[in-house]
Design a protein around this motif. Structure first.
Motif, short mmCIF file in Angstrom:
data_model
loop_
_atom_site.label_atom_id
_atom_site.label_comp_id
_atom_site.label_asym_id
_atom_site.label_seq_id
_atom_site.Cartn_x
_atom_site.Cartn_y
_atom_site.Cartn_z
N GLY A 127 0.82 -1.22 0.00
CA GLY A 127 0.00 0.00 0.00
C GLY A 127 0.85 1.25 0.00
N LYS A 128 1.89 1.26 0.80
CA LYS A 128 2.79 2.42 0.87
C LYS A 128 3.50 2.63 -0.46
N ALA A 129 3.93 1.54 -1.08
CA ALA A 129 4.61 1.64 -2.37
C ALA A 129 3.67 2.18 -3.45
N ALA A 159 2.99 5.91 -2.75
CA ALA A 159 4.15 6.75 -3.07
C ALA A 159 4.33 6.88 -4.58
N PHE A 160 4.16 5.78 -5.30
CA PHE A 160 4.30 5.79 -6.75
C PHE A 160 3.23 6.68 -7.38
N TYR A 161 1.99 6.51 -6.97
CA TYR A 161 0.86 7.29 -7.51
C TYR A 161 1.02 8.77 -7.19
N VAL A 162 1.25 9.07 -5.92
CA VAL A 162 1.40 10.46 -5.49
C VAL A 162 2.63 11.09 -6.14
N GLY A 163 3.73 10.34 -6.18
CA GLY A 163 4.95 10.86 -6.79
C GLY A 163 4.74 11.27 -8.23
N TYR A 164 4.07 10.43 -9.00
CA TYR A 164 3.83 10.75 -10.41
C TYR A 164 2.96 12.00 -10.55
N HIS A 165 1.87 12.03 -9.84
CA HIS A 165 0.94 13.15 -9.98
C HIS A 165 1.47 14.44 -9.36
N ILE A 166 2.17 14.32 -8.27
CA ILE A 166 2.71 15.51 -7.63
C ILE A 166 3.83 16.11 -8.48
N GLY A 167 4.50 15.28 -9.28
CA GLY A 167 5.56 15.77 -10.14
C GLY A 167 5.09 16.83 -11.12
N PHE A 168 3.86 16.72 -11.56
CA PHE A 168 3.31 17.72 -12.49
C PHE A 168 2.92 19.01 -11.77
N ILE A 169 2.72 18.92 -10.47
CA ILE A 169 2.38 20.10 -9.68
C ILE A 169 3.64 20.74 -9.14
N SER A 170 4.54 19.92 -8.63
CA SER A 170 5.76 20.43 -8.01
C SER A 170 6.91 19.46 -8.24
#
Length: 93
Positions: free
Chosen positions: A55-57, A60-71
């Protein structure tokens, strides 16, 4: 190199770090080590280690990808942070 390419590369690296974290955490705990993170230690009293790590992985993968476009700097920070966690876990092996 485009911003999108950099985000994909960092996200893949973050995913690989998650797999490494999964392996090292599992190995250390199975060998009798303890979880240093108090939050994680608390959560592991209620759910299976593999369920938590998966779940953590995924998160982190999902948030990391989407947050990359924001910041992009936050994605770099997140990837660096997990790199540090992997380094600490690896030293315990």
């Amino acid at each position: 190199m485009s911003e999108h390419t950099i985000i994909v590369i960092l996200t893949v690296l973050l995913g690989l770090l998650q797999l490494g974290d999964w392996y090292t955490t599992r190995t250390v705990l199975k060998a009798g080590g303890t979880e240093d993170n108090k939050f994680t230690a608390f959560v592991l009293r209620f759910i299976n280690l593999d369920v938590y790590l998966a779940g953590k992985a995924a998160l982190a993968f999902y948030v990391g990808y989407h947050i990359g476009f924001i910041s992009m700097p936050f994605l770099v920070f997140l990837t660096t942070l997990y790199g540090f966690f992997m380094y600490r876990n690896w030293k315990q092996l």
